[in-house]
Motif scaffolding. Structure first.
Motif, PDB file in Angstrom:
ATOM      1  N   TYR A 232      95.444 -51.309  83.198  1.00  0.00           N
ATOM      2  CA  TYR A 232      94.637 -51.807  82.082  1.00  0.00           C
ATOM      3  C   TYR A 232      93.832 -50.687  81.428  1.00  0.00           C
TER       4      TYR A 232
ATOM      5  N   GLU B 202      90.794 -59.811  78.146  1.00  0.00           N
ATOM      6  CA  GLU B 202      91.900 -60.447  78.887  1.00  0.00           C
ATOM      7  C   GLU B 202      91.886 -60.002  80.350  1.00  0.00           C
TER       8      GLU B 202
ATOM      9  N   LYS C  47      92.402 -54.322  69.331  1.00  0.00           N
ATOM     10  CA  LYS C  47      93.314 -54.734  70.404  1.00  0.00           C
ATOM     11  C   LYS C  47      92.845 -54.195  71.753  1.00  0.00           C
ATOM     12  N   SER C  48      92.236 -53.015  71.719  1.00  0.00           N
ATOM     13  CA  SER C  48      91.713 -52.416  72.938  1.00  0.00           C
ATOM     14  C   SER C  48      90.619 -53.298  73.541  1.00  0.00           C
TER      15      SER C  48
ATOM     16  N   GLU D 199     103.658 -54.887  79.477  1.00  0.00           N
ATOM     17  CA  GLU D 199     103.944 -56.323  79.508  1.00  0.00           C
ATOM     18  C   GLU D 199     105.081 -56.670  80.463  1.00  0.00           C
TER      19      GLU D 199
ATOM     20  N   LEU E  61      92.078 -56.556  74.887  1.00  0.00           N
ATOM     21  CA  LEU E  61      92.744 -56.380  76.176  1.00  0.00           C
ATOM     22  C   LEU E  61      91.721 -56.314  77.310  1.00  0.00           C
TER      23      LEU E  61
END
Length: 454
Positions: A151, A173, A166-167, A141, A170
């Protein structure tokens, strides 16, 4: 290379550039021992000399030697450059030496090295492999610019730490930034799905990879899919998937199926996988051990003995389980049944103390993981001497209350150790992080990050 060495020997004058070139070339050819001999013989050394040798040790799988050499370099008052930092961070990642990795991170900040994307990516990898996910996220971050490598490392790190949701988040994102994923990104995604049992989602990503991003699946992607099916108990689907692969399956593919057979106790399919493994990788002791264990769990002792005899005839020995823990700047290693440590008595006493508290919480030793035809008392003794339990007891004795304990194991954590560590994390009020052959287990307040699916 022999002609180059002959020419080097005949040179009347050799400057530091010549020595460095020779060391670098020897490292590239894999002759790290000769490279180190030459390094020792050098009349003078500069940062490039030390860096070449440290990198050489890392590349040939000798992270401890790399760390030892870096320590000696520091004693000469030479300052590492960015290449040195990348190499030594990789050594810290491979050996789990978090203290040194954190120290190098701090000095890199002071020297402005963390503006270098490559160094930040290596820091993320180091923190992930040392079981420090939050620190990896902080680096991620804090970066001004993330690349697909950044990433991909973070997606994979979240996956193996049990943060599959969360993986996946991400990944989406990343897509929203306009960045294109690569093959390594999808390995992380498929691993995340495998560790959470998300078979449909995994299939979706596999299709997306080929249809939307025109990435040709590599053997690693097929391996992830077989692992995904096998972990979920879809063993026949996994077998069909293997048979339909457009490339020849390797030992890792069949090994993933065999691992699923052990979890789901499917002897018939295990035998199918083993027939292929005996052709593809006949001298890998691990596969024979898994098959013998499957037979033992089914109490088919004669079949288990037959597999062990086959191992003996082929000169194969079972890989001995070991676990390591870094305490106060030193790495301590324990092997199963080890009583050679100077603190063995204290370690055994600590474990017995924990055992009393665990039993009060309902703990019953899972002796089924001891696949020997011996009585229950003997099985319990074997259980209490598992390497990760010895490392944990040692860590509890030698660290401050509340401090996170990080253990690294060369094999898969067994079911009994897993259940024990959940209870102990609650009893002692500590976070216990275990990196085994497949993933990380983060035990805290009586639960594990893997949600008991591993």
């Amino acid at each position: 290379m022999s002609n180059v060495l002959l020419l080097f020997d005949k040179m009347g004058q050799r400057d530091i550039v010549t020595w460095n070139t020779m060391i670098t070339q020897l490292v590239k050819t894999g002759d790290v021992d000769l490279a180190y001999k030459m390094f020792v013989e050098m009349p003078e050394r500069n940062v490039r000399s030390w860096t070449a040798m440290i990198s050489g040790f890392v590349q040939c799988g000798k992270p401890k030697e790399a760390i030892s050499l870096f320590t000696k370099m520091e004693e000469t008052c030479l300052k590492p450059n960015e290449v040195t930092v990348v190499a030594i961070l990789a050594a810290c990642a491979d050996s789990g030496f978090l203290d040194l990795g954190s120290k190098i991170h701090e000095s890199s900040d002071n020297n402005g090295f963390t503006r270098n994307t490559h160094i930040c990516n290596t820091l993320i990898d180091m923190y992930i492999k040392c079981g420090c996910l939050e620190a990896a996220l902080d680096v991620f971050e804090g970066m001004k610019e993330q690349t697909v490598v950044t990433y991909s490392a973070m997606i994979q790190g979240l996956a193996i730490h049990g943060q599959g949701e969360k993986s996946l988040k991400l990944f989406f994102e990343m897509i929203q930034t306009g960045m294109k994923p690569n093959g390594i990104t999808f390995i992380g995604l498929l691993n995340a799905c495998s560790h959470m049992g998300l078979t449909n989602e995994g299939l979706g990503f596999f299709t997306t990879m080929t249809n939307d991003y025109e990435i040709v699946p590599a053997i690693e992607h097929y391996g992830c899919m077989v692992d995904l099916f096998s972990r979920a108990g879809l063993l026949h689907e996994a077998h069909d998937f293997i048979k339909e692969m457009p490339i020849k399956p390797n030992a890792a593919i069949w090994g993933a199926l065999l691992g699923g057979c052990k979890v789901h106790k499917n002897i018939e399919m295990a035998e199918v996988a083993m027939r292929h493994l005996q052709e593809l990788d006949p001298f890998n002791d691990g596969y024979y051990v898994v098959l013998a264990n499957i037979y033992s769990e089914a109490k088919r002792w004669e079949d288990a003995a037959r597999v062990r005899k086959l191992m003996k005839n082929r000169g194969l020995n079972k890989t001995r389980a070991w676990s390591s823990i870094a305490v106060k700047g030193m790495v301590h290693e324990f092997v199963a049944g080890d009583d050679s440590h100077s603190l063995s008595m204290e370690i055994f006493e600590k474990w017995n103390e924990l055992l009393v508290q665990m039993r009060l919480k309902g703990y019953v030793p899972n002796t089924s993981v001891i696949l020997l035809d011996v009585d229950e008392m003997e099985k319990e003794k074997f259980l209490s001497r598992h390497s990760e339990k010895l490392a944990l007891a040692f860590g509890l004795i030698n660290t401050r209350p509340g401090e996170t304990i990080r253990i690294f194991k060369n094999l898969r954590v067994c079911e009994d150790c897993h259940a024990s560590f959940k209870l102990i994390s609650e009893i002692v009020g500590r976070e216990i992080v275990v990196r085994d052959r497949n993933r990380f287990h983060c035990f805290k307040n009586g639960t594990c990050s893997c949600s008991d699916y591993w």
